[in-house]
Design a protein around this motif. Structure first.
Motif, PDB file in Angstrom:
ATOM      1  N   ASN A  50       0.840  -1.197   0.000  1.00 42.37           N
ATOM      2  CA  ASN A  50       0.000   0.000   0.000  1.00 42.37           C
ATOM      3  C   ASN A  50       0.881   1.255   0.000  1.00 42.37           C
ATOM      4  O   ASN A  50       2.103   1.174   0.115  1.00 42.37           O
ATOM      5  CB  ASN A  50      -0.994  -0.004   1.162  1.00 42.37           C
ATOM      6  CG  ASN A  50      -0.309  -0.009   2.511  1.00 42.37           C
ATOM      7  OD1 ASN A  50       0.851   0.350   2.636  1.00 42.37           O
ATOM      8  ND2 ASN A  50      -1.044  -0.419   3.525  1.00 42.37           N
ATOM      9  N   ASN A  70      -2.577   8.670  -8.773  1.00 44.58           N
ATOM     10  CA  ASN A  70      -2.151   7.286  -8.642  1.00 44.58           C
ATOM     11  C   ASN A  70      -0.704   7.048  -9.070  1.00 44.58           C
ATOM     12  O   ASN A  70      -0.257   5.909  -9.098  1.00 44.58           O
ATOM     13  CB  ASN A  70      -3.073   6.366  -9.454  1.00 44.58           C
ATOM     14  CG  ASN A  70      -4.488   6.419  -8.925  1.00 44.58           C
ATOM     15  OD1 ASN A  70      -4.727   6.718  -7.762  1.00 44.58           O
ATOM     16  ND2 ASN A  70      -5.457   6.116  -9.791  1.00 44.58           N
ATOM     17  N   PHE A  94      -0.183   3.285  -8.557  1.00 46.97           N
ATOM     18  CA  PHE A  94      -1.150   2.655  -7.652  1.00 46.97           C
ATOM     19  C   PHE A  94      -2.484   2.484  -8.358  1.00 46.97           C
ATOM     20  O   PHE A  94      -2.799   3.202  -9.320  1.00 46.97           O
ATOM     21  CB  PHE A  94      -1.365   3.536  -6.413  1.00 46.97           C
ATOM     22  CG  PHE A  94      -0.119   3.774  -5.609  1.00 46.97           C
ATOM     23  CD1 PHE A  94       0.265   2.882  -4.626  1.00 46.97           C
ATOM     24  CD2 PHE A  94       0.667   4.896  -5.825  1.00 46.97           C
ATOM     25  CE1 PHE A  94       1.409   3.097  -3.873  1.00 46.97           C
ATOM     26  CE2 PHE A  94       1.806   5.123  -5.081  1.00 46.97           C
ATOM     27  CZ  PHE A  94       2.184   4.223  -4.105  1.00 46.97           C
ATOM     28  N   ASP A  95      -3.301   1.565  -7.853  1.00 50.68           N
ATOM     29  CA  ASP A  95      -4.671   1.468  -8.346  1.00 50.68           C
ATOM     30  C   ASP A  95      -5.553   2.418  -7.528  1.00 50.68           C
ATOM     31  O   ASP A  95      -5.062   3.182  -6.703  1.00 50.68           O
ATOM     32  CB  ASP A  95      -5.178   0.014  -8.300  1.00 50.68           C
ATOM     33  CG  ASP A  95      -5.260  -0.538  -6.886  1.00 50.68           C
ATOM     34  OD1 ASP A  95      -4.954   0.201  -5.928  1.00 50.68           O
ATOM     35  OD2 ASP A  95      -5.627  -1.710  -6.738  1.00 50.68           O
ATOM     36  N   LYS A  96      -6.866   2.365  -7.747  1.00 52.38           N
ATOM     37  CA  LYS A  96      -7.755   3.320  -7.068  1.00 52.38           C
ATOM     38  C   LYS A  96      -7.874   3.048  -5.570  1.00 52.38           C
ATOM     39  O   LYS A  96      -8.333   3.904  -4.824  1.00 52.38           O
ATOM     40  CB  LYS A  96      -9.135   3.314  -7.722  1.00 52.38           C
ATOM     41  CG  LYS A  96      -9.855   1.992  -7.643  1.00 52.38           C
ATOM     42  CD  LYS A  96     -11.184   2.062  -8.345  1.00 52.38           C
ATOM     43  CE  LYS A  96     -11.869   0.705  -8.294  1.00 52.38           C
ATOM     44  NZ  LYS A  96     -13.153   0.732  -8.950  1.00 52.38           N
ATOM     45  N   HIS A  97      -7.424   1.877  -5.106  1.00 58.07           N
ATOM     46  CA  HIS A  97      -7.462   1.549  -3.683  1.00 58.07           C
ATOM     47  C   HIS A  97      -6.137   1.845  -2.977  1.00 58.07           C
ATOM     48  O   HIS A  97      -6.015   1.593  -1.782  1.00 58.07           O
ATOM     49  CB  HIS A  97      -7.816   0.070  -3.486  1.00 58.07           C
ATOM     50  CG  HIS A  97      -9.133  -0.303  -4.086  1.00 58.07           C
ATOM     51  ND1 HIS A  97     -10.334   0.172  -3.604  1.00 58.07           N
ATOM     52  CD2 HIS A  97      -9.439  -1.099  -5.141  1.00 58.07           C
ATOM     53  CE1 HIS A  97     -11.330  -0.317  -4.336  1.00 58.07           C
ATOM     54  NE2 HIS A  97     -10.812  -1.093  -5.286  1.00 58.07           N
ATOM     55  N   GLY A  98      -5.144   2.338  -3.702  1.00 55.79           N
ATOM     56  CA  GLY A  98      -3.858   2.675  -3.105  1.00 55.79           C
ATOM     57  C   GLY A  98      -2.889   1.512  -3.006  1.00 55.79           C
ATOM     58  O   GLY A  98      -1.975   1.524  -2.182  1.00 55.79           O
ATOM     59  N   ILE A  99      -3.045   0.510  -3.867  1.00 55.14           N
ATOM     60  CA  ILE A  99      -2.164  -0.654  -3.890  1.00 55.14           C
ATOM     61  C   ILE A  99      -1.238  -0.545  -5.102  1.00 55.14           C
ATOM     62  O   ILE A  99      -1.663  -0.189  -6.197  1.00 55.14           O
ATOM     63  CB  ILE A  99      -2.988  -1.970  -3.975  1.00 55.14           C
ATOM     64  CG1 ILE A  99      -4.002  -2.039  -2.834  1.00 55.14           C
ATOM     65  CG2 ILE A  99      -2.083  -3.187  -3.970  1.00 55.14           C
ATOM     66  CD1 ILE A  99      -3.412  -2.080  -1.451  1.00 55.14           C
ATOM     67  N   THR A 101       0.625  -1.238  -8.320  1.00 60.83           N
ATOM     68  CA  THR A 101       0.381  -2.110  -9.470  1.00 60.83           C
ATOM     69  C   THR A 101       1.574  -2.178 -10.409  1.00 60.83           C
ATOM     70  O   THR A 101       1.724  -3.149 -11.144  1.00 60.83           O
ATOM     71  CB  THR A 101      -0.843  -1.625 -10.275  1.00 60.83           C
ATOM     72  OG1 THR A 101      -0.627  -0.283 -10.698  1.00 60.83           O
ATOM     73  CG2 THR A 101      -2.108  -1.713  -9.437  1.00 60.83           C
TER      74      THR A 101
END
Length: 137
Positions: A50, A70, A94-99, A101
């Motif tokens: 994250n 992102n 990052f993706d939209k959830h903050g992970i 990628t």
């Protein structure tokens, strides 16, 4: 008479400095700018982490994309003395959830930042030499 000796000394001093073969005599320090990126630290960043974990490892990014939050940009610029500046850029997406990628690195980071280990083995001499003042041994 004294005026001539001053002129001769001045001409001599100027001729010595003009013919100097020493280049780059002024000391220049190494100037690192931006985020200090190390290969060992960047290798710890993995897909699936994250944003807080990435920020803990690499620090605050130099730039967060203003149009797309992102993408984080970590830029490291170092100029050593009279050499050309060397720039390394890492882009963490990052993706939209903050992970995380995607991790992009423009060119490999040098490993010479780590100090060199001296691997010289010092062996103790097995021969015992007698000195003339140590006759009792």
């Amino acid at each position: 008479m004294q005026f001539k000796s001053v002129i001769v000394a001045t001409v001599f001093a100027l001729s010595l400095t003009a013919c100097s073969t020493v280049n780059k005599i002024v000391y220049r320090i190494d100037v690192p700018q931006g985020n200090y990126l190390e290969a060992a630290t960047l290798s710890q960043v993995k897909v699936g982490m994250n944003a807080q974990q990435v920020q803990y490892l690499l620090g605050t990014p130099v730039l967060i994309d203003p149009f797309n939050n992102n993408s984080w940009y970590y830029i490291f610029l170092q100029q050593k003395a009279y050499q050309e500046p060397e720039q390394h850029s890492a882009i963490i997406t990052f993706d939209k959830h903050g992970i995380v990628t995607k991790i992009d690195l423009d060119k490999p980071l040098p490993d010479d930042i780590k100090p060199k280990i001296n691997n010289v083995i010092i062996e103790k001499s097995t021969k015992h030499q007698k000195n003339f003042w140590q006759f009792w041994k």
